[in-house]
Design a protein around this motif. Structure first.
Motif: not given
Length: 1110
Positions: A594, A571, A557, A643, A559
Motif C-alpha cells: 500500500y 486499493d 489486486a 472485486q 482492497r
C-alpha cells in the motif's frame, strides 16, 4: 547519468576503480596507498588502510564542497561607554555560537584536516534575517537571549553580529586520511568498515568494539567524531545498507542485527542475534541492501576420490582411495527483511561458491567467486534465467562460444531494479514494464491456479565450466526454455550468461593473470551504466556446488480495510510467494503493498502463522479476514476485499491450500475434527492434536488453525464416527456427504445447497401529547430506523443482504413473529429505550417499535445432502470414542415447532438415516443434547429442564421425561451433555454445571454457576468444555462470538479452572463432540494408603424431579 565507480582491492593493497565513463580499470593516483577494506556509498567511498587509518574518497563534481564557519560577537550597552564587550557575569561569552553556550573566538577555528583550505578571511555578515542591513550587521534586543532585530530601540541593551568564514574541501577524487584522534580514538587494529544510508559510516575493530562516525552530511563529508556502539560479542565484519539495515558477522559464525535504526537514531537501539543458515556452518561474510541480506558461509567437507582423479589438491591416499578436505562456501539469501522486521524470517540457499557478495544501488548484487581466475569479477544479473519448467534431468550450462560472446556483448544485460519491498517478488517480477495493467488472479492460466507449487530446479552438474550464478524468473521460463533449445547464439537477452569485466593491460609482479582481488564493493555503482565494459568471455574450469531453489509467486489486486484513522478501504497490491528448497520443504509469505503519504509500504504475513481465513461482512464487499496468532490476541485481523466473488474464492482457496500444505493437512475433515460456524453461516473446522486436551502444555486457542468447508449452515454437530449433521438458517437439516479422512474426488460429493435467512430492521417511535406516536424522537434516542440494539442506523433502503453471495427473494414486510408478542399492527411497546418490550400498550409506554423482515437466499455447491422433510431448530449426535462400534448412532432433534424427534437408521454407512420417530411431550422444546450412555437432556421453551429416562439401543426413544429444576431465577436456553457431565447456558449468558451425576442417579443433584459471558457451550466425549463467548475481556468493541476453551478439566476437576480465549469476532456455534483425541497419560505408581473416590462429595440437592409424561 551520473558517473559511478566499482572499487576493488588486490592482495597487495592496491586500489582499482572501474568507472562508468572510462570503461576500464584504473589504479588510484596515490601509488603509495595500500588499503585492505573498501566500502562505497552514493558518491563516496571509505576504506581502511594497512596503516590502520580510515580513508575517504569523494567523487569529483561540478559543485565544490564548502562549509561555513560562523561565530557571534556579543556586546552590552552601559551608560558610560555605550556598547562594549564588557558583559555581565550572567551573560553569554563575548564570542560564542548562536546559543551563547560555547566560547568561539575567531582564532579558535582550525581546519579539521589537511583536506580543507580556507577560502578567505573572516568577514561580517551585513544581512539581518536575510535582508540587507545598514547597521553594520548588528542585531539588537532587550537582553540575551531575546529575539533580535536590525532596529535599534530605546530599550535595546544588547546586540550581536555574525562573523563568517568559508572553508573548502580540496580532496575530491583522491583518498584522504581521516583523523582518528578527535575527540575519541578507536583502538587499533581496525578490521572492517561499512557505509550506509543517511550518511552512516561504521568501523569495527578486533577489540569487541564498533564505532560510528558522527556529523556526516553533504557539507561535512568527513564527519566530526567517533562514537562507540556497544556490542555483546566480537564482531568480524559489518555491512550497512542504504536504508535502515545494519548486519554484522561475529567471530563465532553467527550474525548480529541492529534494530531501531532511523534518521533520528542512526546508531539504533539494540542488537539481536541471528543464527547461521545451518548448524555447525559459520557465516563468513554479509552484504546488506535496501531490503535484502546476502550471506556467505563456510563449511569443511571431506570427499573421497580415486587417486588418478586428483591433480592439485591436498590429499592422503590409502590404496586407491584418496581423501581430501576442502572449504565449501555457499551463498544464502535472507527472507522477509524490511524496515519493520530487520531480522527477517528464514534462509534461502542460492548456491555458488563465492568468497564474498556485495549489494549495490537498487539492491543489485555483485559476487566474488572462489575458484575463478582472479582477473575476473562477476555480477548477478536479472537477465539470467533458470527455467522452472524444464525436465528434472541435470542440464549442463551452455557453452559460450565466440559468436555467443559477441552476441551477449551486443545485447547488453539489463540491471536488476527491485519493484517491491520483497526481494523474491522482484526476482520474478516483469523485467520490462508495460503500460498494460498486471493481470489479476483470475486472468492467470488455469494450470497455475490448479497447481501452485513449482517444480524443484535440477542440480547443475560440473562440466568443466563455471555454473552460471543466476536469478530465477518464472514469467520468462518459456522464453528461456525456447532460447536454450535454439542454442546460446540464437537466444535473446534472457539467456543464461556470465560476464567478465575488462582489465588494464599493465601487470605487476606476480600478476601474470591480472590483479588478484581480495575485496570488491559496488555500493555506489549503478550497473545500468556498465554495459560497455561487460564482455562475455570463456571462464576457467571451476568446481561449483549449486543448491537448487524454486520460487513461485502469485500476484493480484485487492482492497484493504485500513483500521486506523481515517478508516477506509484502500486499493492495494498483493503477492503470495512460495519457495521450495532442494528437500521439498515449502515456505510462503503473503504481502500486501500500500501507499501512505507517497511512500510505498507493505504488510507481510507468514503463511505458516495464519490461523484462519474467514469471510466477513463488510459494506457488502467480497471480504475476508486473515488471522494470525498475534492478530488474534490483538483482535486485529487483516481484512481484504475482492472485486468479484470469483477473485475472493480464488484467493481464499489459494491461501487455504498453502496453509494446509505447510501443516500437512490433506483431504476433507477427519472424524476427530472440531466443527464450528460463524454468524455469516460459514463452516469452519479444526484438526485437533494430542496437545489440545493435554493436562499440561495445552495448545493455546490462538494457535489453532481453522479452515473453511464449503456450505452454509447455522449450526453443526458431529461425533467420532464421522457423522456430521447441520441445520441451515431456514431450518433445513443437512448431513455431510464428504469422505472423512480420505482423499476427495473433485466434484463427486458436491451438491447444490440452498439456505434462506431473514434480515431485520426496526422502526422506532416515541409518543408526545400533541401528535401521539411519531418518528420524532429525543436527541438522546436511538435512530428511528435501526438494528435490534439501536446503536446502528439501518433503514430499508440502505440495508443489504449479508454478503454479495445472497440475493433477495421477498420484499420488506412487518414481522409479527417477534419474541414478546405484538399488537395487530406489529408494534411492541415499552416505557423507554432500551427497556424490555411487550405486545400490548399500557399507560406508561412512551416508546414503541416494530420489526420489518425480508428474506434472502444463497445457493452454494457443497458436500451436504438434504434430510427432508421436517425443518429443525436444534440437533444432537451421540458422542463416542473413536474405537467405538455402533450399529445405529442415536440422533435427536427438535423441529421448528418444538417437537422432539429421534432419527432412526443412522450409521456411518447411512449417515442420513431412514426416518424420524416422534417423541411425545406436553410442551414445545428448544434445545436438546444426548451424551454418553444415551443420556438425553432437553430444555422446553419456557426454560424448564427435562431428562429422558430409559433410552437405550433397544429402546432409542426412551420411556418418560423427568423434570429437572432450573437454576434459581434463571431461564436456561441451551445445554450440552458429555460423557459424565452436563453444562447449560441461561438467557443471561451464564454457564451452569450440573452436580452429582452418577450412573445410578443420572439426573444429578444441583446446578452450580461456573462463569458468565457465554452464548453457546459444547461438551465433548472426553468431557472437554468449549464455549462461544459473548465478548473478549479488554476488547469491548470486538464483535460478539469468540471461541474459548476451558482449561484444567479432568476427572477430579470436571468444572475446570480458567478460560483460554481463541479466535473471535462473529463465531456462532462450536461442536467438539467429535474430538476424542486424548493425550497419552504417563503411568503413575499406585498411591499408598486407602483408595480415594474420584467422585466429589454430594452437596445438598434441589428437587430430584418427577415423571411428567410418557
Amino acid at each position: 547519468m551520473p558517473i559511478t565507480l566499482l572499487w576493488a582491492v588486490d592482495v597487495y593493497g592496491r586500489v582499482y576503480s572501474l568507472s562508468t565513463a572510462s570503461g576500464r580499470w584504473e589504479r588510484a593516483d596515490d601509488r603509495l596507498l595500500e588499503l585492505k577494506r573498501v566500502t562505497a556509498g552514493k558518491g563516496r567511498s571509505w576504506g581502511i588502510g594497512c596503516d590502520h587509518h580510515v580513508y575517504l574518497n569523494i567523487l569529483p563534481s561540478e559543485t565544490s564542497i564548502r562549509y561555513r564557519e560562523e561565530t557571534y560577537e556579543n556586546q552590552r550597552w552601559n551608560p558610560v561607554d555605550g556598547f562594549t564587550e564588557m558583559l555581565l557575569p550572567t551573560d553569554r561569552w563575548p564570542w560564542s555560537d548562536v546559543t551563547g553556550m560555547n566560547y568561539q573566538p575567531l582564532h579558535s577555528f582550525q581546519l579539521p584536516s589537511l583536506s580543507w583550505e580556507w577560502e578567505g578571511d573572516w568577514y561580517v555578515d551585513q544581512s539581518c534575517g536575510g535582508e540587507p542591513s545598514q547597521t553594520g550587521g548588528w542585531e539588537y534586543a532587550v537582553d540575551f537571549p531575546a529575539n533580535f532585530s536590525p532596529d535599534k530601540k530605546w530599550n535595546s541593551c544588547v546586540r550581536r553580529r555574525r562573523w563568517i568564514r568559508y572553508r573548502r574541501y580540496t580532496a575530491q577524487g583522491t583518498w584522504a586520511k581521516i583523523p582518528l584522534d578527535h575527540p575519541k580514538k578507536p583502538p587499533l587494529p581496525l578490521c572492517d568498515i561499512s557505509c550506509g544510508g543517511w550518511e552512516m559510516t561504521y568501523i569495527c575493530v578486533r577489540a569487541l568494539q564498533v564505532w560510528f562516525r558522527e556529523g556526516i552530511h553533504p557539507r561535512v563529508p568527513e564527519g566530526s567524531s567517533w562514537e562507540e556502539v556497544e556490542v555483546p560479542k566480537e564482531v568480524a565484519q559489518l555491512s550497512a545498507g542504504p536504508g535502515d539495515l545494519l548486519w554484522a558477522v561475529l567471530w563465532d559464525g553467527n550474525l548480529l542485527v541492529r534494530t531501531g535504526l532511523s534518521l533520528d537514531s542512526p546508531t539504533g537501539t539494540l542488537w539481536k542475534e541471528v543464527d547461521s543458515p545451518q548448524k555447525e556452518v559459520e557465516a563468513l561474510h554479509v552484504a546488506v541492501g535496501v531490503s535484502v541480506v546476502w550471506v556467505v558461509t563456510k563449511d569443511y567437507k571431506v570427499n573421497q576420490y580415486s587417486s588418478h582423479s586428483l591433480q592439485s589438491r591436498e590429499w592422503q591416499c590409502s590404496g586407491k582411495i584418496c581423501i581430501t578436505t576442502y572449504v565449501c562456501l555457499q551463498v544464502w539469501f535472507r527472507r522477509g527483511v524490511n524496515s519493520h522486521n530487520p531480522c527477517g524470517s528464514g534462509w534461502i540457499s542460492i548456491g555458488g561458491e563465492m568468497m564474498m557478495v556485495d549489494v549495490g544501488l537498487n539492491d543489485q548484487v555483485k559476487r566474488f567467486p572462489l575458484h575463478i581466475s582472479l582477473s575476473h569479477l562477476f555480477k548477478a544479473e536479472d537477465s539470467s534465467v533458470v527455467p522452472l519448467g524444464a525436465d528434472d534431468s541435470p542440464t549442463p550450462p551452455p557453452n559460450m562460444s565466440e559468436d555467443a560472446s559477441s552476441a551477449a556483448q551486443g545485447d547488453s544485460p539489463k540491471p536488476f531494479i527491485p519493484t517491491s519491498d520483497s526481494f523474491i517478488t522482484s526476482l520474478v517480477s516483469d523485467r520490462e514494464k508495460t503500460p498494460t495493467p498486471q493481470p489479476s488472479i483470475t486472468e492467470l492460466p488455469q494450470a497455475e491456479i490448479g497447481e501452485p507449487s513449482a517444480p524443484i530446479l535440477p542440480t547443475l552438474e560440473t562440466t568443466g565450466q563455471d555454473v552460471p550464478w543466476s536469478n530465477v524468473d518464472l514469467e520468462g521460463a518459456e522464453a528461456a526454455r525456447s532460447a536454450q533449445a535454439m542454442g546460446p547464439s540464437q537466444g535473446d537477452s534472457s539467456t543464461v550468461a556470465t560476464y567478465a569485466l575488462g582489465l588494464e593491460t599493465s601487470q605487476g609482479a606476480g600478476e601474470e593473470d591480472g590483479p588478484v582481488w581480495t575485496w570488491i564493493t559496488g555500493g555506489g555503482c549503478d550497473v545500468d551504466s556498465l554495459p560497455s565494459v561487460l564482455n562475455s568471455s570463456p571462464l576457467p574450469p571451476a568446481l561449483f556446488h549449486v543448491t537448487c531453489q524454486s520460487v513461485w509467486v502469485r500476484k493480484g489486486a485487492l482492497r484493504w480495510w485500513r483500521d486506523w484513522k481515517p478508516q477506509r478501504w484502500v486499493d492495494v497490491g498483493v503477492a503470495l510467494e512460495q519457495s521450495t528448497n532442494s528437500a521439498g520443504k515449502k515456505d510462503s509469505i503473503f504481502f500486501v503493498y500500500y501507499t501512505q503519504y507517497d511512500e510505498r509500504k507493505y504488510i507481510h504475513v507468514f503463511v505458516n502463522e495464519m490461523t484462519a481465513l474467514v469471510p466477513v461482512l463488510r459494506d457488502c464487499h467480497y471480504a475476508f479476514a486473515v488471522y494470525t496468532t498475534q492478530r488474534t490476541r490483538q483482535r486485529w485481523p487483516l481484512v481484504l476485499a475482492a472485486q468479484t466473488e470469483k477473485d475472493m474464492n480464488d484467493w481464499l482457496s489459494l491461501l487455504s491450500d498453502c496453509c494446509c500444505e505447510c501443516r500437512g493437512i490433506k483431504g476433507p475433515p477427519s472424524r476427530q475434527a472440531m466443527w464450528s460456524t460463524t454468524s455469516k453461516g460459514d463452516i469452519m473446522v479444526h484438526e485437533p492434536s494430542f496437545s489440545l486436551e493435554a493436562p499440561t502444555h495445552t495448545l493455546a486457542c490462538d494457535l489453532m488453525y481453522w479452515r473453511q468447508v464449503p456450505g452454509h449452515l447455522r449450526c453443526v454437530e458431529s461425533n467420532s464416527l464421522g457423522l456430521v449433521w447441520g441445520i441451515g438458517w431456514d431450518g433445513t437439516a443437512w448431513v455431510y456427504s464428504g469422505r472423512n479422512g480420505q482423499q476427495p474426488v473433485p466434484g463427486k460429493h458436491l451438491h447444490t445447497q440452498t439456505d434462506v435467512r431473514s434480515v431485520h430492521v426496526y422502526e422506532n417511535q416515541r409518543w408526545n401529547p400533541m401528535t401521539g406516536y411519531t418518528d420524532k424522537g429525543l436527541p438522546t434516542d436511538r435512530p428511528m430506523w435501526s438494528d435490534e440494539s439501536g446503536l446502528k442506523e439501518c433503514t430499508k433502503g440502505n440495508t443489504h443482504p449479508p454478503s454479495p453471495q445472497w440475493s433477495w427473494v421477498t420484499e420488506w414486510a412487518v414481522d409479527y413473529n417477534v419474541p414478546g408478542g405484538t399488537d395487530k399492527e406489529g408494534w411492541q411497546y415499552a416505557a423507554d429505550f432500551p427497556v424490555t418490550f411487550h405486545g400490548h400498550k399500557t399507560m406508561k409506554d412512551f416508546v414503541r417499535r416494530r420489526r420489518w423482515t425480508r428474506k434472502c437466499k444463497i445457493t452454494p455447491r457443497a458436500p451436504w445432502l438434504q434430510v427432508p422433510p421436517i425443518p429443525l431448530s436444534d440437533i444432537s449426535v451421540m458422542p463416542c470414542l473413536a474405537q467405538s462400534r455402533m450399529e445405529q448412532v442415536p440422533v435427536w432433534a427438535i423441529s421448528d415447532k418444538g417437537d422432539v424427534l429421534c432419527r432412526l437408521g443412522v450409521s456411518p454407512e447411512n449417515p442420513a438415516g431412514s426416518s424420524w420417530l416422534h417423541v411425545g411431550t406436553d410442551q414445545p422444546f428448544k434445545s436438546i443434547s444426548i451424551g454418553g450412555a444415551s443420556q438425553v437432556w432437553a430444555i422446553a421453551k419456557d426454560g424448564a429442564v427435562f431428562y429422558r429416562g430409559s433410552v437405550s439401543p433397544q429402546n432409542p426413544a426412551g420411556e418418560c421425561w423427568y423434570h429437572i429444576p432450573s437454576p434459581p431465577r434463571q431461564t436456561l436456553k441451551q445445554l450440552s451433555v458429555g460423557r459424565t457431565s452436563v453444562f447449560a447456558v441461561d438467557e443471561n449468558s451464564n454457564l451452569w454445571y450440573r452436580q452429582g451425576l452418577t450412573p445410578s442417579y443420572p439426573q444429578g443433584s444441583a446446578w452450580e454457576l461456573i462463569s458468565n459471558n457465554v452464548t453457546k457451550v459444547s461438551v465433548g466425549p472426553l468431557d472437554q468444555v468449549w464455549i462461544v463467548a459473548e465478548g473478549v475481556p479488554g476488547f469491548p468493541s470486538e464483535t460478539s462470538g469468540a471461541v474459548c476453551h476451558r482449561l484444567g478439566v479432568g476427572p477430579m476437576q470436571p468444572k475446570g479452572q480458567s478460560w483460554d480465549y481463541g479466535i473471535g469476532g462473529g463465531w456462532e456455534h462450536i461442536s467438539v463432540r467429535g474430538n476424542s483425541t486424548e493425550a497419552p497419560r504417563p503411568a503413575h505408581p499406585a498411591p499408598a494408603g486407602l483408595p480415594r473416590s474420584p467422585v466429589p462429595p454430594r452437596q445438598q440437592p434441589q428437587a430430584n424431579g418427577n415423571i411428567v409424561g410418557v
